[in-house]
Design an enzyme around this catalytic site. Structure first.
Site, mmCIF file in Angstrom:
data_model
loop_
_atom_site.group_PDB
_atom_site.id
_atom_site.type_symbol
_atom_site.label_atom_id
_atom_site.label_comp_id
_atom_site.label_asym_id
_atom_site.label_seq_id
_atom_site.Cartn_x
_atom_site.Cartn_y
_atom_site.Cartn_z
ATOM 1 N N LYS A 35 1.144 -0.757 0.517
ATOM 2 C CA LYS A 35 -0.085 -0.083 -0.134
ATOM 3 C C LYS A 35 0.588 1.520 0.137
ATOM 4 C CE LYS A 35 0.490 -0.105 5.034
ATOM 5 N NZ LYS A 35 -0.837 -0.247 6.189
ATOM 6 N N ARG A 130 -9.710 0.130 15.522
ATOM 7 C CA ARG A 130 -9.912 1.351 14.253
ATOM 8 C C ARG A 130 -10.935 0.143 13.562
ATOM 9 N NH1 ARG A 130 -4.558 1.891 11.511
ATOM 10 N NH2 ARG A 130 -5.156 0.162 10.996
ATOM 11 N N TYR A 255 16.629 29.816 7.465
ATOM 12 C CA TYR A 255 15.229 30.573 7.622
ATOM 13 C C TYR A 255 15.431 30.885 9.361
ATOM 14 C CZ TYR A 255 12.811 30.274 3.386
ATOM 15 O OH TYR A 255 13.110 30.496 1.793
ATOM 16 N N MET A 303 12.319 24.153 1.997
ATOM 17 C CA MET A 303 11.873 23.038 0.838
ATOM 18 C C MET A 303 12.792 22.582 -0.377
ATOM 19 S SD MET A 303 8.718 24.648 -1.642
ATOM 20 C CE MET A 303 7.479 25.614 -0.783
HETATM 21 C C1 LIG Z 1 -0.682 -1.519 6.680
HETATM 22 C C2 LIG Z 1 -1.321 -2.655 7.603
HETATM 23 C C3 LIG Z 1 -0.112 -3.882 7.873
HETATM 24 C C4 LIG Z 1 1.806 -3.968 7.087
HETATM 25 O O1 LIG Z 1 2.015 -2.875 8.738
HETATM 26 P P1 LIG Z 1 3.572 -3.005 8.887
HETATM 27 O O2 LIG Z 1 4.224 -2.959 10.294
HETATM 28 O O3 LIG Z 1 4.223 -2.261 7.621
HETATM 29 O O4 LIG Z 1 4.436 -4.640 9.015
HETATM 30 C C5 LIG Z 1 -0.661 -5.643 7.955
HETATM 31 N N1 LIG Z 1 -2.216 -5.349 8.421
HETATM 32 C C6 LIG Z 1 -2.862 -3.838 7.815
HETATM 33 C C7 LIG Z 1 -4.167 -4.170 8.269
HETATM 34 C C8 LIG Z 1 -2.037 -2.764 7.573
HETATM 35 O O5 LIG Z 1 -2.867 -1.629 7.486
#
Ligand SMILES: *Cc1c(COP(=O)(O)O)cnc(C)c1O
Length: 361
Positions: A35, A130, A255, A303
């Site tokens: 992802k 969650r 800055y 930046m």
């Molecule tokens: C992102 C995610 C993972 C992977 O988690 P890591 O800590 O990067 O190994 C696994 N399961 C779910 C549901 C996630 O959202």
């Protein structure tokens, strides 16, 4: 010579890290989590390279569709499932495996009759609070889904660990127990472990594991470095010095003039900034590598640029390579300096950075 920063992606390291997942979870199948553009490493190149994974996991339907359009035929898990009719239709068309985490999704599934059955997973809330169904709702839900001709095969059960980064915590075992308790007859595929679970909690290595960050070579565990865990960094973020200045005692840099030169000193300017994804919060003292040697950042991150204290470097010159993280400078360490996590640093490298994929050494 080009000024544009580069992210060099080491696919040999990526595959090494997948092999390490296999060693820790020898009896599990592996969803490689790609992802968020493969945690910033390029979702399609990473997904293509991880030939040895059993499937790929993404957060959203759109990401799964892009993997299919790139020719990837492996199972694809969609961890947020679908919200809209179009997303469900796309999941069916592309043979994605959506996660169901709220009743509206089940209702949508049941409303749309189809000749293309879908494999689905139920997300169970075992304590992270969650996403997911309460464990008490799951038995009825399983009965309902098993009776649905639109569902292919057996429904999978998954949950997500909230505190697995603490190897001594007891909550992770409790979460694992809660999921397992829902399948006393072992009729379903279970999926629990993320990277931290895989490395620290064998109980989370069920039928399927879901490693993300460890594939990219960062440590998911408090107090353990990636190197100690046998992980290799996959991304090297690098740029060059575009100026070497001789500044005077009392000169203020950048800055806000937050850094004051304590003596006459050489200061380098490297072409990378928060516009490329380098964290604005990285304070004075955050290490970079100039060539092979460590040197501290001074003043605020701009930046497009950062300033670097070059005292102690033998012969710094315009054009010298500067590494922001990668082999020799763990992204975990930079994340700590910038009060964030390696996940965020990796996945927010911007499109302005040129991606370079090294498939072999
Ligand atoms: C992102 C995610 C993972 C992977 O988690 P890591 O800590 O990067 O190994 C696994 N399961 C779910 C549901 C996630 O959202």
């Amino acid at each position: 010579m080009q000024i544009r920063p580069r992210a060099i992606i080491d696919h040999v390291a990526l595959r090494h890290n997948l092999a390490l997942v296999r060693r820790h979870a020898p009896d599990s199948r592996v969803w490689a989590v790609v992802k968020a553009n493969g945690y910033g490493h390029g979702m399609v190149p990473v997904g293509t390279s991880l030939e040895a994974a059993d499937g790929l996991a993404v957060a959203r339907v759109e990401e799964g569709v892009r993997l299919r359009e790139a020719g990837i035929t492996k199972p694809i898990l969609v961890m947020e499932g679908f919200l809209l009719d179009e997303e469900l239709a796309a999941a069916r068309e592309h043979g994605l495996e959506p996660v169901l985490h709220q009743p509206g999704q089940v209702a949508l599934l049941e409303r749309t009759r189809t000749t293309r059955p879908l494999r689905v997973w139920i997300k169970v809330d075992t304590g992270m609070h969650r996403l997911g169904f309460d464990p008490r709702e799951v038995p009825d839900l399983l009965v309902r889904l098993n009776a649905d001709p639109g569902i292919a095969g057996s429904v999978g059960l998954m949950t997500h660990l909230a505190q697995a980064d603490d190897p001594h915590g007891r909550f992770t075992q409790l979460q694992c127990d809660r999921l397992r308790a829902l399948d006393p007859a072992a009729k379903h595929d279970l999926s629990i472990g993320n990277s931290a679970g895989i490395l620290a909690f064998p109980a989370s290595c069920t039928h399927w594991v879901r490693p993300g960050i460890m594939l990219y070579g960062a440590s998911p565990l408090h107090g353990r470095t990636a190197a100690e865990l046998g992980l290799r960094p996959v991304m090297r973020l690098e740029t060059r010095l575009i100026a070497v200045r001789a500044l005077l005692r009392g000169n203020r840099i950048g800055y806000g003039g937050t850094y004051v030169c304590p003596e006459d000193m050489p200061v380098g300017v490297a072409a990378i900034g928060y516009g490329d994804g380098y964290p604005h919060h990285a304070p004075t003292g955050t290490p970079v590598l100039v060539g092979e040697r460590r040197a501290p950042l001074v003043g605020r991150v701009s930046m497009d640029m950062i300033s670097i204290d070059l005292r102690g470097l033998p012969d710094p010159a315009v054009g010298d390579p500067v590494t922001l993280w990668g082999a020799g400078l763990p992204v975990d360490e930079i994340a700590e300096w910038a009060c964030t996590i390696p996940y965020e640093l990796l996945c927010r490298v911007t499109a302005r950075v040129q991606m370079e994929h090294r498939l072999k050494h």
